[in-house]
Design an enzyme around this catalytic site. Structure first.
Site, mmCIF file in Angstrom:
data_model
loop_
_atom_site.group_PDB
_atom_site.id
_atom_site.type_symbol
_atom_site.label_atom_id
_atom_site.label_comp_id
_atom_site.label_asym_id
_atom_site.label_seq_id
_atom_site.Cartn_x
_atom_site.Cartn_y
_atom_site.Cartn_z
ATOM 1 C CG LEU A 65 -1.678 1.292 1.494
ATOM 2 C CD1 LEU A 65 -2.691 1.560 0.383
ATOM 3 C CD2 LEU A 65 -2.386 1.246 2.852
ATOM 4 C CG ASN A 139 -5.610 -1.989 1.191
ATOM 5 O OD1 ASN A 139 -6.371 -1.926 2.139
ATOM 6 N ND2 ASN A 139 -4.295 -1.950 1.322
ATOM 7 N NE ARG A 175 -2.607 -9.586 3.865
ATOM 8 C CZ ARG A 175 -2.397 -8.316 3.569
ATOM 9 N NH1 ARG A 175 -1.150 -7.848 3.526
ATOM 10 N NH2 ARG A 175 -3.392 -7.501 3.296
HETATM 11 C C1 SPV Z 1 0.159 -3.233 3.178
HETATM 12 O O1 SPV Z 1 0.750 -2.535 3.998
HETATM 13 O O2 SPV Z 1 0.216 -3.018 1.977
HETATM 14 C C2 SPV Z 1 -0.641 -4.344 3.640
HETATM 15 C C3 SPV Z 1 -1.230 -4.264 4.938
HETATM 16 O O3 SPV Z 1 -0.833 -5.243 2.895
HETATM 17 S S1 SPV Z 1 -2.821 -3.715 4.711
HETATM 18 O O4 SPV Z 1 -2.786 -2.487 4.019
HETATM 19 O O5 SPV Z 1 -3.305 -3.618 6.057
HETATM 20 O O6 SPV Z 1 -3.544 -4.716 3.965
HETATM 21 MG MG MG Z 2 -0.414 -4.883 1.009
#
Ligand code: SPV
Ligand code: MG
Length: 559
Positions: A65, A139, A175
């Site tokens: 992200l 996401n 995950r």
């Molecule tokens: C990220 O940091 O990209 C993740 C965690 O995958 S989350 O955004 O919480 O899915």
């Molecule tokens: Mg991610």
């Protein structure tokens, strides 16, 4: 002796970088496996990776992200996996920390995971986390009931990844998105079991609830069959101690550097936009020297000392303490509120042009001796020393004020002189402890009324290609017998460390005799020439000093 990669042959270099990658893999594996609660902090580029290391974290979460957002794209695999790999390379180069990369779904099927893992091992990335969703991913905090991968297909991705690692301790974290997608705890545990059996080194159980209930329940039922990693972005209020007590292996603080940077950048941009000034934000943002330190400019300076050809730093002392000779009243008026060196020459003070030529010629440390209207000499990039007795003393006394600035190679120059760069280059290259620049075409230069520092040397200028006999100075002065004059001193001298010592000694002698105050540079040089070899470097025009309005007009046409 510590071995640096540059000193090694190819095999050894490979072994060394290989072991650095191994060390990082082992470090991450230890964090995952240790009974202590560990923390990985988000970074999204080389700079944030350095800041994570500076903060003392044992490892980095290279968030999909955050990396996507920093690139200005969505967390939907819009950045290609090789673009992510390039960012990771910068991050790995920027730190010694192990990096766990958020590998999304593995960017495709088992085959894509194989290639990904091989590339990650090559680039010193310590581990990858892949999630049981489908490419292209979305996401986890967006939408509901995102489709999950079939368990056996995802297990194939895990096995393929583990079979492809070229680093023994490389970690693959599986995950589980079952809770996120609303499938409940039993499904999450079923998947954890399968992924563990397929070879995952740890499982990451993700949740988007505001409380940690389902995560803690998972941890309890899982019973630590393999390490559990969590991402408490949404259940951030849960005390960390509860994770510790639940036997969680690793907490990922997943995106807080990116979010902090967004807040800071937004506030800073808005403030500067509103204020049309940076004064308010100056004290609140990192200083540029903080940037230089963080990215390791100190190391580069050291390397430059080791690898660049040695060049003695060249300094300059510009003598600009007097109001300056002027031959007409018009020029006098121009120097009522400033010394001559600050007269405007096509939009720039003469001194600025002089300093620019010095800088262009590699002369960096420029010291200006100020006196008359000293407050008017205010240029960036120069150091100033003051001769407050400028009204009753001459150039030798001004030079005496800057003696500690004359070390190694140094140019001593009048403040009202302009010259072409090649003259400076020639003077720097000329051999001799003290070298004076003398214009052989002096008779063509300026009108009869000009005040000249005429020079007499051991031989005249020769245009012959074969002429290479050194010319040494006999005297400089305004009243030399006509037949002895071989040129005009242009007001520039180059000294080396030995020459600087000679000048220091001569200034001390003048002071001891009570003659320092009255001495000008020609007197000082003539005295030195009586006992030492002072080399003459002949030039043929291409310089000027500003003594009257005609000079000024010429200066304004000077390139
Ligand atoms: C990220 O940091 O990209 C993740 C965690 O995958 S989350 O955004 O919480 O899915
Ligand atoms: Mg991610």
């Amino acid at each position: 002796m510590s071995l640096t990669p540059d000193l090694l042959d190819d095999d050894s270099r490979f072994a060394l970088s290989h072991s650095a990658a191994s060390r990082r893999c082992t470090a991450l594996r230890r964090e995952l496996a240790s009974p202590e609660l560990s923390f990985l902090m988000e970074a999204h580029n080389g700079l944030s990776a350095k800041l994570v290391e500076e903060a003392g974290f044992p490892g980095i979460w290279a968030s999909g992200l955050a990396i996507s957002a920093a690139l200005g794209v969505r967390d939907n695999n819009e950045a290609s996996w090789t673009q992510i790999l390039d960012i990771l390379e910068f991050m790995a180069d920027a730190t010694t920390l192990p990096i766990l990369i958020d590998g999304d779904t593995g960017y495709g099927n088992f085959n894509n995971v194989r290639r990904l893992v091989r590339k990650l091992c090559q680039r010193g990335i310590a581990g990858v986390c892949i999630e049981d969703k489908l490419f292209p991913k979305t996401n986890s905090f967006l939408g509901e009931a995102q489709p999950l991968a079939a368990i056996d297909e995802f297990c194939g991705r895990i096995k393929a990844g583990k079979d492809s690692q070229t680093e023994e301790d490389f970690s693959l974290v599986a995950r589980i998105e079952a809770l996120i997608s609303g499938h409940g705890l039993d499904e999450a545990l079923r998947r954890a079991e399968a992924y563990h059996a397929a070879g995952a080194d740890a499982v990451l159980i993700h949740s988007k609830r505001a409380t940690a209930g389902e995560i803690l329940a998972f941890a309890e039922r899982w019973g630590n069959r393999c390490p559990v990693v969590i991402v408490p972005t949404m259940y951030y209020a849960t005390p960390t101690q509860e994770f510790r007590e639940a036997g969680i292996s690793t907490v990922i603080w997943a995106n807080h550097n990116l979010r902090a940077a967004m807040t800071a950048m937004r506030q800073t941009s808005q403030r500067i936009r509103e204020d049309e000034s940076i004064i308010e934000v100056e004290g609140r943002v990192a200083g540029v020297h903080d940037i230089f330190r963080l990215v390791g400019n100190g190391e580069l300076e050291e390397a430059e000392r080791r690898y660049l050809p040695r060049q003695a730093p060249i300094g300059a002392v510009v003598l600009a303490a007097s109001r300056g000779n002027t031959l007409d009243s018009a020029l006098d008026r121009l120097t009522e509120d400033r010394p001559k060196c600050m007269i405007d020459i096509r939009g720039q003070p003469l001194l600025r042009r002089l300093v620019a030529t010095l800088n262009d010629g590699g002369v960096r440390r420029v010291t200006v001796v100020r006196g008359y209207r000293k407050e008017a000499i205010d240029l960036p990039g120069i150091a100033a020393v003051d001769n407050d007795d400028y009204a009753t003393t001459g150039e030798a006394a001004s030079l005496a004020c800057a003696l500690d600035r004359i070390e190694d190679d140094c140019i001593i120059v009048y403040g009202d002189v302009l010259f072409r760069r090649y003259i400076l280059d020639g003077l720097i290259a000329a051999s001799g402890d003290i070298v004076v620049a003398v214009d052989a075409l002096w008779e063509k230069h300026g009108g009869a009324a000009r005040v000249r520092d005429l020079a007499a040397a051991s031989r005249r200028f020769s245009a012959s290609y074969l002429e290479d006999a050194p010319a040494t100075l006999r005297a400089i002065g305004g009243d030399l017998p006509q037949g002895e004059v071989t040129g005009e001193f242009i007001g520039m001298v180059r000294v080396n460390a030995r020459g600087a010592a000679l000048i220091r000694a001569e200034i001390a002698a003048l002071a001891a005799e009570g003659a320092l105050a009255q001495a000008d540079l020609p007197v000082l040089l003539t005295r030195l020439a009586a006992r030492h070899d002072i080399a003459v470097h002949y030039v043929t025009g291409h310089w000027l000093d500003v003594d009257d309005l005609a000079d000024l007009a010429e200066a304004r046409n000077f390139p």
